[in-house]
Write an enzyme that holds these catalytic residues in place. Sequence first.
Site, PDB file in Angstrom:
ATOM      1  N   LYS A  80       1.780   4.005   6.637  1.00 32.85           N
ATOM      2  CA  LYS A  80       3.044   3.383   7.231  1.00 32.85           C
ATOM      3  C   LYS A  80       4.143   4.323   7.260  1.00 32.85           C
ATOM      4  O   LYS A  80       4.822   4.500   8.120  1.00 32.85           O
ATOM      5  CB  LYS A  80       3.304   2.343   5.870  1.00 32.85           C
ATOM      6  CG  LYS A  80       2.516   1.171   5.889  1.00 32.85           C
ATOM      7  CD  LYS A  80       2.980   0.185   4.569  1.00 32.85           C
ATOM      8  CE  LYS A  80       2.045  -0.857   4.586  1.00 32.85           C
ATOM      9  NZ  LYS A  80       2.417  -1.800   3.368  1.00 32.85           N
ATOM     10  N   LYS A 140      -7.017  -5.593  10.386  1.00 31.65           N
ATOM     11  CA  LYS A 140      -6.875  -6.808   9.417  1.00 31.65           C
ATOM     12  C   LYS A 140      -5.622  -7.507   9.931  1.00 31.65           C
ATOM     13  O   LYS A 140      -4.822  -7.042  10.562  1.00 31.65           O
ATOM     14  CB  LYS A 140      -6.233  -6.108   8.086  1.00 31.65           C
ATOM     15  CG  LYS A 140      -6.124  -7.104   6.914  1.00 31.65           C
ATOM     16  CD  LYS A 140      -5.535  -6.664   5.635  1.00 31.65           C
ATOM     17  CE  LYS A 140      -5.171  -7.671   4.616  1.00 31.65           C
ATOM     18  NZ  LYS A 140      -4.703  -6.878   3.434  1.00 31.65           N
ATOM     19  N   LYS A 185       1.073  -9.803   8.772  1.00 36.36           N
ATOM     20  CA  LYS A 185       2.383 -10.279   9.308  1.00 36.36           C
ATOM     21  C   LYS A 185       3.118  -9.355  10.097  1.00 36.36           C
ATOM     22  O   LYS A 185       4.064  -9.428  10.793  1.00 36.36           O
ATOM     23  CB  LYS A 185       3.125 -10.217   7.905  1.00 36.36           C
ATOM     24  CG  LYS A 185       2.497 -11.278   6.972  1.00 36.36           C
ATOM     25  CD  LYS A 185       3.342 -11.344   5.762  1.00 36.36           C
ATOM     26  CE  LYS A 185       2.872 -12.071   4.648  1.00 36.36           C
ATOM     27  NZ  LYS A 185       3.653 -12.125   3.328  1.00 36.36           N
TER      28      LYS A 185
END
Length: 421
Positions: A180, A285, A288
Amino acid sequence: MSSSVISHLSLLSIASPRFVAPMSSGRIPNLYWKRWGRMNKRYASTLRCYCSSVSVSEPKSSETSSITVKKRIVSGVQPTGSIHLGNYLGAIKNWISLQNSYEALFFIVDLHAITLPYDAQLLSKATKNTAAIYLACGIDTSKASIFVQSHVRAHVELMWLLSSATPIGWLNRMIQFKEKSRKAGDENVGVALLTYPVLMASDILLYQSDFVPVGEDQKQHMELTRELAERINNLYGGRKWKKMGGFDCLCYSGDRRGGAIFKVPEPLIPQAGARVMSLTDGLSKMSKSAPSDQSRINLLDPKDVIANKIKRCKTDSFSGLEFDNPDRPECNNLLSIFQLITGRTKEEVARECQDMNWGTFKTLLADALIDHLHPIQVRYEEIISDPAYLDGVLLEGATKATCIADATLNSVYQAMGFVQR
């Protein structure tokens, strides 16, 4: 939040003749208070609340008593973005069955939602929407507690205490932080992204959890939680803790190891559905944060949107359909979704779909998804239109969670040498 294999899902019965009889009448024995020394009224009431969560049966004889204790699980989902099929099949759907076998605490992890840039105007609404989805999916408040993470302030306090004992090297090795932070860039990454595994550990250890339902991608964070529990137990527990008046946190579970401050929880990974993949990339995966909404089925998507997303989802050019072919990740993902939604076995789905073409299967899958999600969507609308009911559920859940959390937090403060309030 999302664990290794669980060995048993049974209730545990233990005998404790010294404590049970007084507890069954709602009182704590004097001997118990002497072990703790001086306490103020606030702490005493917290401990009574914690003990009241233990289910006590009538003694079988004048000499022995029996306590029936359910193992405890905790888990949560972030309120950022829409709750999607991956969140549901990988976590929430499994909670429905787990709440029947465990003392369950399910919360909305709003503190985790601010580790990356977010819309402050939408956080409160998204938090309540997520709570409503928990209820609409089947979380039963007579069996499980639902609350908002930030409503129990002990989460943040325990995180700070745990941070003092967390080596920076443990956090630097976290894969999700590396991924991230690389995407966002150093100037856009806050310290919270590095330290949020410590908050996750706080979420779990605060409630003396036995098991934590998590996805495959959270196994590393779960291992850090276990390491932190053992580290705190070694640094501040044992004889030092007992000499300060502390008792074993495991005294109700039948485990008689001396002076443990935290239980060391076990991860619980569901056999199927632990990782639902993207509709546009079977190797990624469902998320969101993915830029395309086409990559996921949101739980509140209208039926025409669901049908269109399934119609357009990525497939392959192989004939027939099959599980577990590494060259066909999308095929395996879509078959797995169908299996979980319909409640059939892998073998049944394989036999039914092996000779289907993609057009036939996509129609079958879309219809199954629409039928499964429709009652959830109807129930969600009922709940979200009754804010007083939803607020009451969250207040009740936070009250119960605070009782358990404060008992643990006060124990940690005492073990670490702080002056008691």
